[in-house]
Design an enzyme around this catalytic site. Structure first.
Site, PDB file in Angstrom:
ATOM      1  N   LYS A  96      72.866  24.421 -32.441  1.00 49.61           N
ATOM      2  CA  LYS A  96      72.734  25.844 -32.764  1.00 49.61           C
ATOM      3  C   LYS A  96      71.927  26.520 -31.660  1.00 49.61           C
ATOM      4  O   LYS A  96      70.792  26.129 -31.387  1.00 49.61           O
ATOM      5  CB  LYS A  96      72.027  25.987 -34.109  1.00 49.61           C
ATOM      6  CG  LYS A  96      71.812  27.411 -34.575  1.00 49.61           C
ATOM      7  CD  LYS A  96      71.098  27.404 -35.925  1.00 49.61           C
ATOM      8  CE  LYS A  96      70.868  28.787 -36.461  1.00 49.61           C
ATOM      9  NZ  LYS A  96      70.117  28.736 -37.736  1.00 49.61           N
ATOM     10  N   LYS A 135      77.258  26.457 -33.209  1.00 48.18           N
ATOM     11  CA  LYS A 135      77.039  27.852 -33.594  1.00 48.18           C
ATOM     12  C   LYS A 135      76.295  28.555 -32.482  1.00 48.18           C
ATOM     13  O   LYS A 135      75.271  28.026 -32.040  1.00 48.18           O
ATOM     14  CB  LYS A 135      76.214  27.873 -34.893  1.00 48.18           C
ATOM     15  CG  LYS A 135      75.889  29.268 -35.392  1.00 48.18           C
ATOM     16  CD  LYS A 135      74.993  29.222 -36.615  1.00 48.18           C
ATOM     17  CE  LYS A 135      74.679  30.648 -37.044  1.00 48.18           C
ATOM     18  NZ  LYS A 135      73.753  30.717 -38.168  1.00 48.18           N
TER      19      LYS A 135
HETATM   20 ZN   LIG Z   1      66.513  29.675 -40.580  1.00 48.44          ZN
END
Ligand SMILES: [Zn+2]
Length: 320
Positions: free
Chosen positions: A191, A244
């Site tokens: 992420k 992501k």
């Molecule tokens: Zn968070």
């Protein structure tokens, strides 16, 4: 080559096709509202009241969407994020209601504390060498509690999104010790600290009061580190990995797919809002752009795509 692209032959040779079971619809549940509230920075998206969430899930089910990802907006926040693991917390109530109404819907819950802490960081904050910041191990204990409470409410998959070191191993042990061996972990394993999360902060009311998330999320330029993060989560027992955001990180996605576990890609709020706004102005064809973006995410290696367009796309796929 053009022989293979004639109108009759082309459909036979298509390599990648989207299907509804590729898609996961993210939904926001707000404990403080009684009617759906539009999210201004994400045209067409809403925060839903707890009482309305089962209806929304049911409508998605009827369109052919088989998985949802729940985010909660609680009525109270504190420094320890305690409302994130209450049995009567917003997500816990939402999971029970959805499972009661649509038992076969795969309910995934976001496991993090940033919507539940008054400082807006993803766990427990304390003093570090460089000033106040997210503390790793104390936050792991909090994540265990949140994941367990979601599993107890009936979640099929928990999705830790805090990018803490050791979060998957810690949650796996906590779930197994409590008898939840069947609950999967979909880790937000890779992420990035991305500007594309901007609209989400309005959606989930999760802005932060100091600093940023760059000490736990990845720097956009680091692909080796990005791969290693997913590899480590795989080693710790993740069932599904994630990259992501999706669209700016297709190279990373295709590398993470080589690990061998299923990979989800999150088409984030900023990716959604960019397409929506351009389409609203007549600058892009929304349907064509959305289908192209999702096809390319799948082509890069995603088995699952978390997208705010899920419901609309299901309708378009029916028409094709
Ligand atoms: Zn968070």
């Amino acid at each position: 080559m053009r022989r293979s692209r004639s109108r009759n032959i082309q459909p036979l040779l298509r390599e990648i096709s989207l299907s509804k079971t590729d898609l996961i619809a993210p939904l926001f549940v707000d404990e403080l509202i009684t009617a759906p509230r539009p999210i201004e920075a994400m045209p067409g998206q809403f925060r839903y009241p707890v009482s309305g969430i089962a209806g929304v899930a049911s409508a998605l089910w009827k369109k052919g969407i088989r998985a949802i990802l729940l985010f909660g907006v609680p009525k109270e926040k504190d420094s320890g994020g305690t409302s994130a693991y209450l049995p009567e917390g917003v997500v816990q109530q939402a999971v029970r209601r959805v499972k009661a109404e649509v038992p076969s819907m795969v309910v995934i819950t976001d496991v993090c504390a940033c919507e539940y802490t008054d400082h807006g960081h993803c766990g427990i904050v304390g003093e570090t060498r460089c000033g106040p910041d997210l503390l790793n191990d104390p936050s792991l204990i909090l994540m265990n509690k949140i994941a367990l409470s979601h599993a107890e409410s009936g979640a099929d998959i928990v999705a830790p999104s805090c990018m803490l070191d050791g979060m998957v191993g810690s949650i796996r042990t906590a779930l197994d010790d409590a008898g939840f061996e069947e609950v999967l972990i979909m880790s937000y394993s890779t992420k990035f600290a991305s500007a594309l999360y901007g609209p989400f902060r309005e959606a989930a009311d999760s802005g932060f009061t100091f600093g940023d998330r760059s000490t736990y999320q990845l720097s956009p330029g680091n692909s080796r580190e990005a791969f290693l993060e997913s590899q480590m989560d795989a080693d710790e027992g993740a069932d599904i990995l994630m990259v992501k955001p999706a669209g700016f990180y297709l190279d990373v996605l295709s590398e993470v797919a080589t690990i061998g576990l299923p990979v989800a890609a999150y088409q984030v709020s900023g990716e959604y809002s960019m397409i929506k706004c351009a389409a609203k102005n007549g600058w892009l064809n929304e349907r064509e752009t959305v289908l192209e973006s999702l096809t390319c995410i799948k082509r890069a290696g995603a088995d699952l795509i978390i997208t705010y367009f899920a419901g609309e796309v299901a309708g378009w796929l029916d028409e094709e």
